[in-house]
Design a protein around this motif. Structure first.
Motif, short mmCIF file in Angstrom:
data_model
loop_
_atom_site.label_atom_id
_atom_site.label_comp_id
_atom_site.label_asym_id
_atom_site.label_seq_id
_atom_site.Cartn_x
_atom_site.Cartn_y
_atom_site.Cartn_z
N LYS A 44 22.06 41.54 74.36
CA LYS A 44 22.47 41.04 73.04
C LYS A 44 23.40 42.05 72.39
O LYS A 44 23.20 43.25 72.48
N ILE A 45 24.40 41.54 71.69
CA ILE A 45 25.35 42.43 71.01
C ILE A 45 25.03 42.47 69.53
O ILE A 45 24.44 41.55 68.97
N SER A 46 25.41 43.53 68.86
CA SER A 46 25.02 43.76 67.48
C SER A 46 25.58 42.73 66.51
O SER A 46 25.06 42.58 65.42
N GLU A 47 26.62 41.99 66.87
CA GLU A 47 27.16 40.98 65.97
C GLU A 47 26.35 39.69 66.00
O GLU A 47 26.52 38.83 65.16
N GLY A 48 25.48 39.53 67.00
CA GLY A 48 24.69 38.31 67.11
C GLY A 48 23.67 38.19 65.99
O GLY A 48 23.29 39.18 65.37
N GLY A 49 23.21 36.99 65.73
CA GLY A 49 22.30 36.73 64.63
C GLY A 49 20.98 37.47 64.74
O GLY A 49 20.48 37.99 63.75
N ASP A 50 20.39 37.51 65.94
CA ASP A 50 19.10 38.17 66.06
C ASP A 50 19.17 39.45 66.90
O ASP A 50 18.19 39.92 67.41
N ALA A 51 20.36 40.01 67.03
CA ALA A 51 20.54 41.25 67.76
C ALA A 51 20.54 42.42 66.77
O ALA A 51 20.94 42.28 65.63
N TYR A 52 20.06 43.54 67.22
CA TYR A 52 19.98 44.73 66.39
C TYR A 52 21.04 45.73 66.82
O TYR A 52 21.55 45.67 67.94
N GLN A 53 21.37 46.64 65.93
CA GLN A 53 22.27 47.72 66.30
C GLN A 53 21.43 48.81 66.94
O GLN A 53 20.35 49.14 66.46
N ASP A 54 21.90 49.34 68.01
CA ASP A 54 21.15 50.35 68.75
C ASP A 54 22.06 51.57 68.90
O ASP A 54 22.64 51.80 69.95
N HIS A 55 22.16 52.34 67.83
CA HIS A 55 23.10 53.46 67.78
C HIS A 55 22.83 54.51 68.87
O HIS A 55 23.76 55.03 69.46
N THR A 56 21.56 54.79 69.12
CA THR A 56 21.24 55.81 70.12
C THR A 56 21.16 55.26 71.53
O THR A 56 21.28 56.00 72.50
#
Length: 152
Positions: A44-56
């Motif tokens: 899942k990519i961070s722009e998706g509705g239920d995707a999270y940003q995973d900085h690390t």
């Protein structure tokens, strides 16, 4: 005139060979189904509705599974996230988390985890951390085992 044929075979050796082939096919199918399920949430990519940003990169790297047979690990799958600054921590935490869930058992068992301590918090915020990997998994596994068929 009589004609006869005697075939001598070690049935124990034959049974062990069949058992190894069944185990190989079982692990192959189990891991393929689980890999597809886990990839749904890993990718899942961070722009998706239920995707999270995973900085690390830790959370995605900690998402994976192990397969055990009779309490021993026979397959594991944890992959480094394609993004992030510290993916190795996630890999080690994911495997450590999965191994901590092992219980003495007979037969096959699967442990599916997102191993970072904050995974449940992220999922509680409405993001798909692991839910998409296990929703409907029982039906998918049943279908996979129906596809195994007979060993030739």
């Amino acid at each position: 005139m009589n004609i006869g044929l005697q075939i001598t075979t070690d049935m124990n050796a034959l049974m062990k060979e069949v058992e190894k082939e069944i185990e190989k096919e079982t692990i192959k199918h189990l891991s393929a189904v689980l890999e597809r399920s886990v990839e749904l949430v890993r990718n899942k990519i961070s722009e998706g509705g239920d995707a999270y940003q995973d900085h690390t990169g830790n959370l995605r790297s900690s998402t994976g599974f192990i397969i055990t047979k009779d309490g021993k690990v026979v397959h594991k799958s944890f992959k480094e996230s394609p993004v992030g600054t510290d993916k190795q921590t996630g890999l080690s935490e994911g495997l450590k988390s999965a191994l901590s869930e092992l219980r003495p058992s007979q037969g096959y068992a699967v442990v599916l985890v997102s191993g970072m301590e904050y995974a449940s918090w992220v999922q509680s915020k409405g993001f798909d951390v692991l839910r998409g990997a296990y929703m409907g998994l029982d039906q998918i596994l049943q279908q996979a085992f129906n596809e195994i068929g007979t060993i030739e």
